[in-house]
Write a protein that holds these residues in place. Structure first.
Motif, PDB file in Angstrom:
ATOM      1  N   MET A  34       0.830  -1.203   0.000  1.00 20.22           N
ATOM      2  CA  MET A  34       0.000   0.000   0.000  1.00 20.22           C
ATOM      3  C   MET A  34       0.863   1.252   0.000  1.00 20.22           C
ATOM      4  SD  MET A  34      -3.081  -1.267   0.129  1.00 20.22           S
ATOM      5  CE  MET A  34      -4.037   0.207   0.496  1.00 20.22           C
ATOM      6  N   ALA A  35       0.304   2.320  -0.511  1.00 19.19           N
ATOM      7  CA  ALA A  35       1.065   3.568  -0.591  1.00 19.19           C
ATOM      8  C   ALA A  35       0.153   4.776  -0.444  1.00 19.19           C
ATOM      9  CB  ALA A  35       1.811   3.642  -1.923  1.00 19.19           C
ATOM     10  N   TRP A  36       0.781   5.891  -0.128  1.00 20.58           N
ATOM     11  CA  TRP A  36       0.131   7.201  -0.128  1.00 20.58           C
ATOM     12  C   TRP A  36       0.828   8.090  -1.152  1.00 20.58           C
ATOM     13  CZ3 TRP A  36      -4.304   8.270   2.374  1.00 20.58           C
ATOM     14  CH2 TRP A  36      -4.677   7.460   3.453  1.00 20.58           C
ATOM     15  N   PHE A  37       0.027   8.841  -1.871  1.00 21.59           N
ATOM     16  CA  PHE A  37       0.493   9.864  -2.792  1.00 21.59           C
ATOM     17  C   PHE A  37      -0.229  11.165  -2.454  1.00 21.59           C
ATOM     18  CE2 PHE A  37       2.726   7.417  -6.113  1.00 21.59           C
ATOM     19  CZ  PHE A  37       2.374   6.125  -5.745  1.00 21.59           C
ATOM     20  N   ARG A  38       0.259  12.264  -3.003  1.00 19.77           N
ATOM     21  CA  ARG A  38      -0.445  13.527  -2.843  1.00 19.77           C
ATOM     22  C   ARG A  38      -0.279  14.372  -4.097  1.00 19.77           C
ATOM     23  NH1 ARG A  38       3.298  16.433   1.860  1.00 19.77           N
ATOM     24  NH2 ARG A  38       5.116  16.873   0.540  1.00 19.77           N
ATOM     25  N   GLN A  39      -1.241  15.279  -4.285  1.00 21.36           N
ATOM     26  CA  GLN A  39      -1.170  16.191  -5.421  1.00 21.36           C
ATOM     27  C   GLN A  39      -1.591  17.573  -4.947  1.00 21.36           C
ATOM     28  OE1 GLN A  39      -3.409  15.041  -8.910  1.00 21.36           O
ATOM     29  NE2 GLN A  39      -2.119  16.334 -10.209  1.00 21.36           N
ATOM     30  N   ALA A  40      -0.656  18.496  -5.024  1.00 20.65           N
ATOM     31  CA  ALA A  40      -0.913  19.891  -4.670  1.00 20.65           C
ATOM     32  C   ALA A  40      -1.436  20.631  -5.899  1.00 20.65           C
ATOM     33  CB  ALA A  40       0.361  20.539  -4.158  1.00 20.65           C
ATOM     34  N   PRO A  41      -2.138  21.735  -5.689  1.00 24.01           N
ATOM     35  CA  PRO A  41      -2.673  22.492  -6.827  1.00 24.01           C
ATOM     36  C   PRO A  41      -1.576  22.889  -7.800  1.00 24.01           C
ATOM     37  CG  PRO A  41      -3.612  23.290  -4.782  1.00 24.01           C
ATOM     38  CD  PRO A  41      -2.540  22.314  -4.405  1.00 24.01           C
ATOM     39  N   GLY A  42      -1.799  22.597  -9.073  1.00 21.82           N
ATOM     40  CA  GLY A  42      -0.846  22.982 -10.100  1.00 21.82           C
ATOM     41  C   GLY A  42       0.392  22.121 -10.182  1.00 21.82           C
ATOM     42  N   LYS A  43       0.437  21.056  -9.395  1.00 20.02           N
ATOM     43  CA  LYS A  43       1.615  20.186  -9.393  1.00 20.02           C
ATOM     44  C   LYS A  43       1.223  18.753  -9.755  1.00 20.02           C
ATOM     45  CE  LYS A  43       4.317  22.796  -6.011  1.00 20.02           C
ATOM     46  NZ  LYS A  43       5.131  22.709  -4.765  1.00 20.02           N
ATOM     47  N   GLU A  44       2.232  17.978 -10.107  1.00 18.68           N
ATOM     48  CA  GLU A  44       1.994  16.578 -10.424  1.00 18.68           C
ATOM     49  C   GLU A  44       1.824  15.771  -9.129  1.00 18.68           C
ATOM     50  OE1 GLU A  44       4.421  16.210 -14.665  1.00 18.68           O
ATOM     51  OE2 GLU A  44       5.036  15.032 -12.915  1.00 18.68           O
ATOM     52  N   ARG A  45       1.144  14.655  -9.264  1.00 23.35           N
ATOM     53  CA  ARG A  45       0.999  13.757  -8.127  1.00 23.35           C
ATOM     54  C   ARG A  45       2.366  13.221  -7.730  1.00 23.35           C
ATOM     55  NH1 ARG A  45      -3.610   9.260  -8.525  1.00 23.35           N
ATOM     56  NH2 ARG A  45      -4.695  11.156  -9.128  1.00 23.35           N
ATOM     57  N   GLU A  46       2.640  13.156  -6.429  1.00 23.21           N
ATOM     58  CA  GLU A  46       3.937  12.687  -5.963  1.00 23.21           C
ATOM     59  C   GLU A  46       3.781  11.602  -4.901  1.00 23.21           C
ATOM     60  OE1 GLU A  46       6.225  15.770  -4.078  1.00 23.21           O
ATOM     61  OE2 GLU A  46       4.721  16.142  -2.527  1.00 23.21           O
TER      62      GLU A  46
END
Length: 122
Positions: A34-46
């Motif tokens: 399992m994993a967590w990712f995040r995506q900030a406004p205007g940025k790619e998912r990381e």
């Protein structure tokens, strides 16, 4: 069909804490890394963090190392992300992901949740 549903996001002040949850249904979570990712406004998912099937091995992005902790409870089919010392730059939509191949998990996991918003105010 595997479904992932995140919860626990919200608005918090800088320096505060949140705990995100991701509930897996349709198949037992023990089948997946399992994993967590995040995506900030205007940025790619990381990529944020990952945990192996046994839970003994974890991996973190440098930006969250020492502040975030990933864990899993297979009996509850739930993945967690405990986030401490939150910073405004942690503001993003946070997604959980699942895959039964670890290499693929960090790049193109098979299954994704819909995301939960985390906003950190300064």
């Amino acid at each position: 069909q595997v479904q992932l549903v995140e919860s626990g996001g919200g608005l918090v002040q800088a320096g505060g804490s949140l705990r995100l949850s991701c509930t897996v249904s349709g198949r037992t979570m023990s089948t997946y890394a399992m994993a967590w990712f995040r995506q900030a406004p205007g940025k790619e998912r990381e990529f944020v963090s990952a945990i192996t099937w046994s839970g003994r091995d974890t991996l973190y992005a440098d930006s969250v190392k020492g502040r975030f902790t990933v864990s899993r409870d297979d009996a509850k089919n739930t993945l967690y992300l405990s986030m401490n010392s939150l910073k405004p730059e942690d503001t993003a939509v946070y997604y959980c992901a699942a895959d039964n191949e670890l290499n693929r998990l960090r790049a193109t996991p098979d299954y994704w949740g819909q995301g939960t918003q985390v906003t950190v105010s300064s």
